[in-house]
Design an enzyme around this catalytic site. Structure first.
Site, PDB file in Angstrom:
ATOM      1  N   GLU A 177       0.870  -1.219  -0.003  1.00  0.00           N
ATOM      2  CA  GLU A 177      -0.227   0.082   0.019  1.00  0.00           C
ATOM      3  C   GLU A 177       1.040   1.101  -0.163  1.00  0.00           C
ATOM      4  O   GLU A 177       1.858   1.223   0.935  1.00  0.00           O
ATOM      5  CB  GLU A 177      -0.943  -0.115   1.205  1.00  0.00           C
ATOM      6  CG  GLU A 177      -1.728   1.143   1.435  1.00  0.00           C
ATOM      7  CD  GLU A 177      -3.233   0.965   1.900  1.00  0.00           C
ATOM      8  OE1 GLU A 177      -3.478  -0.172   1.938  1.00  0.00           O
ATOM      9  OE2 GLU A 177      -3.946   1.813   1.995  1.00  0.00           O
ATOM     10  N   ARG A 178       0.494   2.098  -0.917  1.00  0.00           N
ATOM     11  CA  ARG A 178       1.436   3.187  -1.053  1.00  0.00           C
ATOM     12  C   ARG A 178       2.982   3.002  -1.336  1.00  0.00           C
ATOM     13  O   ARG A 178       3.997   3.684  -0.690  1.00  0.00           O
ATOM     14  CB  ARG A 178       1.135   4.161   0.187  1.00  0.00           C
ATOM     15  CG  ARG A 178      -0.326   4.701   0.477  1.00  0.00           C
ATOM     16  CD  ARG A 178      -1.108   4.987  -0.665  1.00  0.00           C
ATOM     17  NE  ARG A 178      -2.466   5.215  -0.350  1.00  0.00           N
ATOM     18  CZ  ARG A 178      -3.288   5.369  -1.394  1.00  0.00           C
ATOM     19  NH1 ARG A 178      -3.213   5.436  -2.384  1.00  0.00           N
ATOM     20  NH2 ARG A 178      -4.569   5.550  -0.909  1.00  0.00           N
ATOM     21  N   GLU A 236     -11.374   4.221   8.341  1.00  0.00           N
ATOM     22  CA  GLU A 236     -11.459   4.013   6.829  1.00  0.00           C
ATOM     23  C   GLU A 236     -11.966   2.572   6.669  1.00  0.00           C
ATOM     24  O   GLU A 236     -11.223   1.790   5.988  1.00  0.00           O
ATOM     25  CB  GLU A 236      -9.980   4.129   5.996  1.00  0.00           C
ATOM     26  CG  GLU A 236      -9.583   5.735   6.277  1.00  0.00           C
ATOM     27  CD  GLU A 236      -8.328   6.204   5.458  1.00  0.00           C
ATOM     28  OE1 GLU A 236      -7.408   5.024   5.418  1.00  0.00           O
ATOM     29  OE2 GLU A 236      -8.134   7.170   5.119  1.00  0.00           O
ATOM     30  N   ASN A 249      -3.910  -1.702   7.362  1.00  0.00           N
ATOM     31  CA  ASN A 249      -5.078  -2.171   6.709  1.00  0.00           C
ATOM     32  C   ASN A 249      -4.969  -3.786   6.596  1.00  0.00           C
ATOM     33  O   ASN A 249      -4.312  -4.107   5.758  1.00  0.00           O
ATOM     34  CB  ASN A 249      -5.443  -1.514   5.384  1.00  0.00           C
ATOM     35  CG  ASN A 249      -5.658  -0.248   5.389  1.00  0.00           C
ATOM     36  OD1 ASN A 249      -6.462   0.526   6.209  1.00  0.00           O
ATOM     37  ND2 ASN A 249      -5.233   0.687   4.573  1.00  0.00           N
ATOM     38  N   GLU A 252       3.913   9.555  14.153  1.00  0.00           N
ATOM     39  CA  GLU A 252       4.089   8.724  12.822  1.00  0.00           C
ATOM     40  C   GLU A 252       4.572   9.806  11.836  1.00  0.00           C
ATOM     41  O   GLU A 252       3.763  10.812  11.808  1.00  0.00           O
ATOM     42  CB  GLU A 252       2.702   8.047  12.743  1.00  0.00           C
ATOM     43  CG  GLU A 252       2.649   7.393  11.125  1.00  0.00           C
ATOM     44  CD  GLU A 252       1.382   6.722  11.111  1.00  0.00           C
ATOM     45  OE1 GLU A 252       0.628   6.531  11.906  1.00  0.00           O
ATOM     46  OE2 GLU A 252       1.089   6.140   9.966  1.00  0.00           O
ATOM     47  N   ASP A 305      -3.196  14.155   6.541  1.00  0.00           N
ATOM     48  CA  ASP A 305      -2.722  12.899   6.189  1.00  0.00           C
ATOM     49  C   ASP A 305      -1.338  13.048   5.349  1.00  0.00           C
ATOM     50  O   ASP A 305      -1.391  13.059   3.983  1.00  0.00           O
ATOM     51  CB  ASP A 305      -3.527  12.348   5.228  1.00  0.00           C
ATOM     52  CG  ASP A 305      -3.361  10.780   5.066  1.00  0.00           C
ATOM     53  OD1 ASP A 305      -2.533  10.378   5.646  1.00  0.00           O
ATOM     54  OD2 ASP A 305      -3.792  10.236   4.354  1.00  0.00           O
ATOM     55  N   LYS A 310      -0.206  10.932  13.666  1.00  0.00           N
ATOM     56  CA  LYS A 310       0.278  11.483  12.614  1.00  0.00           C
ATOM     57  C   LYS A 310       0.967  12.697  12.703  1.00  0.00           C
ATOM     58  O   LYS A 310       0.373  13.689  13.413  1.00  0.00           O
ATOM     59  CB  LYS A 310      -0.607  11.211  11.259  1.00  0.00           C
ATOM     60  CG  LYS A 310      -0.598   9.934  10.737  1.00  0.00           C
ATOM     61  CD  LYS A 310      -1.712  10.032   9.512  1.00  0.00           C
ATOM     62  CE  LYS A 310      -1.829   8.518   8.855  1.00  0.00           C
ATOM     63  NZ  LYS A 310      -2.541   8.335   7.591  1.00  0.00           N
ATOM     64  N   LYS A 320      -5.154  -0.076  13.508  1.00  0.00           N
ATOM     65  CA  LYS A 320      -5.934   0.604  12.666  1.00  0.00           C
ATOM     66  C   LYS A 320      -7.402   0.352  12.956  1.00  0.00           C
ATOM     67  O   LYS A 320      -7.886  -0.492  12.520  1.00  0.00           O
ATOM     68  CB  LYS A 320      -5.573   1.040  11.383  1.00  0.00           C
ATOM     69  CG  LYS A 320      -6.463   1.639  10.754  1.00  0.00           C
ATOM     70  CD  LYS A 320      -5.945   1.853   9.058  1.00  0.00           C
ATOM     71  CE  LYS A 320      -6.975   2.963   8.352  1.00  0.00           C
ATOM     72  NZ  LYS A 320      -6.584   3.072   6.936  1.00  0.00           N
ATOM     73  N   GLU A 374       6.970  21.744  -2.915  1.00  0.00           N
ATOM     74  CA  GLU A 374       5.692  22.846  -2.452  1.00  0.00           C
ATOM     75  C   GLU A 374       5.224  23.680  -3.673  1.00  0.00           C
ATOM     76  O   GLU A 374       4.255  23.902  -3.682  1.00  0.00           O
ATOM     77  CB  GLU A 374       6.174  23.089  -1.065  1.00  0.00           C
ATOM     78  CG  GLU A 374       4.938  24.276  -0.458  1.00  0.00           C
ATOM     79  CD  GLU A 374       5.162  24.596   0.803  1.00  0.00           C
ATOM     80  OE1 GLU A 374       6.438  24.645   1.257  1.00  0.00           O
ATOM     81  OE2 GLU A 374       4.488  24.604   1.677  1.00  0.00           O
ATOM     82  N   GLU A 404       3.844   9.093  -0.777  1.00  0.00           N
ATOM     83  CA  GLU A 404       2.408   9.048  -1.169  1.00  0.00           C
ATOM     84  C   GLU A 404       1.920  10.384  -1.976  1.00  0.00           C
ATOM     85  O   GLU A 404       1.546  10.471  -2.813  1.00  0.00           O
ATOM     86  CB  GLU A 404       1.554   8.558   0.004  1.00  0.00           C
ATOM     87  CG  GLU A 404       0.142   8.651  -0.349  1.00  0.00           C
ATOM     88  CD  GLU A 404      -0.741   8.057   0.674  1.00  0.00           C
ATOM     89  OE1 GLU A 404      -0.501   7.697   1.573  1.00  0.00           O
ATOM     90  OE2 GLU A 404      -2.124   8.272   0.283  1.00  0.00           O
ATOM     91  N   ARG A 459      -3.307   3.485  16.605  1.00  0.00           N
ATOM     92  CA  ARG A 459      -3.458   4.574  15.881  1.00  0.00           C
ATOM     93  C   ARG A 459      -4.485   5.638  15.995  1.00  0.00           C
ATOM     94  O   ARG A 459      -5.804   5.470  16.450  1.00  0.00           O
ATOM     95  CB  ARG A 459      -3.346   4.249  14.227  1.00  0.00           C
ATOM     96  CG  ARG A 459      -2.122   3.422  13.973  1.00  0.00           C
ATOM     97  CD  ARG A 459      -2.135   2.977  12.594  1.00  0.00           C
ATOM     98  NE  ARG A 459      -1.516   3.990  11.842  1.00  0.00           N
ATOM     99  CZ  ARG A 459      -2.175   4.172  10.602  1.00  0.00           C
ATOM    100  NH1 ARG A 459      -3.358   3.930  10.259  1.00  0.00           N
ATOM    101  NH2 ARG A 459      -1.555   5.178   9.884  1.00  0.00           N
TER     102      ARG A 459
HETATM  103  C1  BDP Z   1      -3.387   7.211   3.994  1.00  0.00           C
HETATM  104  C2  BDP Z   1      -3.157   6.245   2.893  1.00  0.00           C
HETATM  105  C3  BDP Z   1      -3.897   5.116   3.063  1.00  0.00           C
HETATM  106  C4  BDP Z   1      -3.901   4.356   4.452  1.00  0.00           C
HETATM  107  C5  BDP Z   1      -3.970   5.496   5.564  1.00  0.00           C
HETATM  108  C6  BDP Z   1      -3.444   5.156   7.068  1.00  0.00           C
HETATM  109  O1  BDP Z   1      -3.847   6.886   1.631  1.00  0.00           O
HETATM  110  O2  BDP Z   1      -3.562   4.015   2.020  1.00  0.00           O
HETATM  111  O3  BDP Z   1      -4.258   3.529   4.824  1.00  0.00           O
HETATM  112  O4  BDP Z   1      -3.351   6.642   5.446  1.00  0.00           O
HETATM  113  O5  BDP Z   1      -2.505   5.718   7.398  1.00  0.00           O
HETATM  114  O6  BDP Z   1      -2.368   8.133   3.966  1.00  0.00           O
HETATM  115  O7  BDP Z   1      -4.296   4.198   7.615  1.00  0.00           O
END
Ligand code: BDP
Length: 681
Positions: free
Chosen positions: A161-162, A288, A204, A389, A367, A362, A284, A513, A395, A321
């Site tokens: 992922e990412r 989401e 995830n 984090e 994000d 985070k 997590k 930026e 990403e 998280r």
């Molecule tokens: C976002 C991402 C996603 C991650 C999510 C996370 O787009 O893929 O699952 O954060 O941190 O940045 O859980």
């Protein structure tokens, strides 16, 4: 091959004078003690010396008096060396070490634990790679942060992922890989910058990964743990909160249900049978679409404590998280603000978590955008262990096609003053545990590696992994120092090469930026994959990610009286600074305020003109990066040269696409022409 070796090149030392002066110090090694980690330390030292001096050092078993390098653990060694200041050593922590030149010019590398010995060895090798003077060493080092962690977002089908650097080095074909060599090399690199923890699967946790904590996979997980253990790194797993339903036979995952409690207790016992020093769980939950305690009308303390109780007898940790927000919100409802969510969920629970829970926050409230304010949760939780984090994988910062060196961004976050306990309450002193006396704390980051030959896709993105490790070992290091270290270890000593790459890296964040979303607004990316511009891509969607641009102005009003009130989550004076248009820093203006296009920034330029200027400038800057890099042709190896060159060309395309879409969009919305009359499509 050079790209694979990252910053552990161990290039042969060509400087004859240096060699003559120092050769005698690297003739022989004695190791006092025996453990897998000490073995790793010895192997690394041996490898480094062999390759840099072109000479195999003799390994002695016992003849301490004759050895030029002596390595060992403090408890086993200190009686033999009166040079060791015992008082000083007693005060140090388990990961501290000293490197000291003693009589006969021998070098003593002593750690409080075998892990610390490994760090000492890497420190010495770094000095050698940097050709630092090593005649009279007297170094005492301790890491500033306790947990120094990486999160792999790897899935068992091999995807990441990412991930932007190929496939997973951990999994293939829905199993744990048999190719453990690559994992071992990864462990070496990580230990060289002091990483001591890693979670090895995506936050995830899908159907198959849920089974990582079953006896179908635990033997293989234990093999991975063995590798990391021998480099001083503990492994963690991300778990699925609904595991009792999905892999147990239970009807519920309610954290207060006695059967669920029992299920997790048994599960913990089973895991620790396979991996006695298992680090714990990363979770997590209620985020989401992932399951969590909300389903059962319980809160996050109930959820985290359920797991913490199960892990407690074994010393395991729950890393919970705080990335919790409503990802299905109504974009027409302007009163909800995603930026406020983490604080609103977790602040009221301060003090309710068990002491082996750490909340993972985070760096920003949204994000990992190119620019965000620091999350107001730092400092707001006084009675709850906290860790920070970061995201090394790029990403939202160019996906390892575009150059974006992130150490300066991370440095700003760590140096940020929250004022939680008055002036000087910096984020770095919250996450190192000192400000509130946390039992556990630290920093983690989403890794940027995959199975690409050079690990990180873009070769210069290796600097982000290296820099992350060095910075969290000691947040007081400067970005410049870290950058220079990395370049010299990776590309050697040529001052011209060092200067060129250094300026490229250090400017790259601001360049990125410049040509992307302006003034802290974020999010103008393509939905889903998040690369390239799409101004309204997230504007009318459910994710809570808006810019509110119309014909008159742009920005999210997060002020206290007229906006969402987000600014109120900060301590004074930060809240007043952000709340007022007069004091809000330019780079965050649109994060906190909705302003007309003609609003004047502190620089004296209007918002619209700033947008035009920075977007033209950003593209010119990428052009210059390409020119700079081209001066290195023939001076560095072809493979690394062309890897970076190819990506810079992609970056230029991307920067142009951003410039044209952003400028055109805002020209059409506002009808205000560019003062400098440049062509806007
Ligand atoms: C976002 C991402 C996603 C991650 C999510 C996370 O787009 O893929 O699952 O954060 O941190 O940045 O859980």
């Amino acid at each position: 091959e050079k790209s694979y070796a990252c910053w552990l090149q161990y290039e042969r030392i060509e400087d004859r004078e240096w060699l003559e002066n120092n050769k005698s110090r690297f003739q022989s090694i004695v190791v006092i003690g025996n453990s897998p980690i000490l073995n790793s330390a010895l192997n690394e030292l041996n490898l480094g010396i062999r390759s840099m001096f072109d000479n195999e050092p003799t390994l002695y078993k016992k003849r301490v008096e004759e050895a030029s390098i002596i390595i060992g653990i403090y408890d086993e060694i200190h009686n033999q060396f009166k040079e060791l200041d015992t008082n000083r050593m007693e005060e140090l922590n388990e990961e501290s070490y000293i490197i000291k030149t003693i009589k006969n010019e021998s070098l003593l590398l002593v750690g409080k634990s075998d892990k610390a010995v490994l760090y000492a060895v890497h420190h010495l090798l770094r000095l050698l790679q940097l050709r630092e003077p090593i005649e009279h060493l007297d170094i005492v080092e301790s890491p500033k942060n306790q947990l120094r962690m990486l999160n792999q977002w790897d899935n068992m089908d091999g995807s990441i992922e990412r991930g932007y650097s190929g496939k997973s080095i951990f999994y293939e074909n829905n199993r744990i890989t048999k190719n453990l060599g690559r994992i071992k090399d990864y462990a070496r690199f990580l230990s060289s910058v002091g990483i001591n923890a890693i979670s090895i699967n995506n936050v995830n946790v899908w159907k198959l990964e849920t089974k990582l904590i079953t006896n179908e996979f635990l033997p293989d997980v234990a093999n991975i743990a063995d590798i990391f253990r021998s480099y001083g790194i503990k492994i963690f797993l991300s778990i699925n909160f609904a595991s009792p339903i999905e892999i147990g036979q239970l009807q519920t995952a309610d954290p207060l249900d006695p059967d669920v409690i029992k299920w997790w207790k048994n599960k913990a016992e089973e895991i620790y049978n396979f991996i006695p020093d298992f680090g714990g769980f990363v979770v997590k939950a209620d985020s989401e679409h992932r399951p969590g305690p909300f389903t059962y009308n319980r809160n996050h303390a109930d959820g985290a404590n359920l797991l913490a109780n199960a892990l407690k007898p074994y010393g395991g940790l729950v890393i919970w998280r705080c990335f919790v927000y409503n990802c299905l919100q109504d974009w027409r409802d302007r009163s909800t603000d995603r930026a406020k969510a983490a604080y609103d969920h977790f602040k009221p629970l301060d003090g309710e978590f068990l002491d082996n829970v750490i909340l993972q926050v985070k760096n920003g409230p949204m994000d990992f955008q190119v620019r965000e304010p620091v999350s107001p949760l730092f400092g707001a939780l006084e009675k709850t262990n906290q860790m920070l984090e970061f995201q090394i994988t790029q990403e939202y910062t160019g996906q390892q096609k575009d150059l974006c060196f992130l150490v300066p961004l991370w440095k700003e976050v760590l140096e940020y003053d929250t004022y939680a306990k008055g002036k000087g309450s910096k984020v770095k002193s919250i996450v190192d545990g000192s400000l509130f006396g946390f039992k556990y704390s630290g920093i983690c980051a989403v890794s940027n590696i995959g199975d690409d030959e050079n690990w990180t896709g873009h070769t210069l993105a290796q600097a982000n992994l290296y820099g992350y490790g060095r910075l969290i070992w000691n947040p007081d290091l400067s970005s410049e120092a870290i950058t220079e270290e990395w370049i010299r270890m990776t590309f050697g000593e040529d001052p011209f090469i060092i200067e060129q790459i250094k300026s490229m890296l250090l400017e790259s964040w601001s360049i990125y930026e410049n040509y992307t979303a302006p003034l802290g607004i974020g999010w103008m990316v393509n939905p889903g994959h998040h690369y390239g511009p799409n101004i309204d891509g997230y504007e009318y969607s459910v994710w809570g990610t808006y810019h509110f641009a119309d014909r008159d102005g742009i920005g999210v009003d997060r002020s206290i009286d007229t906006g969402t009130g987000y600014a109120n989550q900060y301590f004074s004076p930060n809240k007043e600074i952000y709340n007022s248009l007069d004091t809000c820093p330019d780079e965050l203006l649109l994060f906190f305020h909705h302003v007309p296009y003609g609003h004047k920034l502190k620089t004296g330029v209007t918002v619209i003109q700033h947008i035009y200027d920075t977007h033209f400038k950003g593209v010119e800057q990428v052009d210059k990066l390409i020119k700079k890099w081209s001066t290195l042709k023939g001076k560095i190896d072809e493979a690394r040269y062309s890897n970076v060159q190819e990506r810079l060309i992609l970056q230029l395309d991307n920067a142009k696409a951003w410039r044209d879409q952003i400028n055109t969009y805002f020209y059409r919305k506002s009808g205000i022409a560019d003062e400098k009359k440049r062509k806007i499509y």
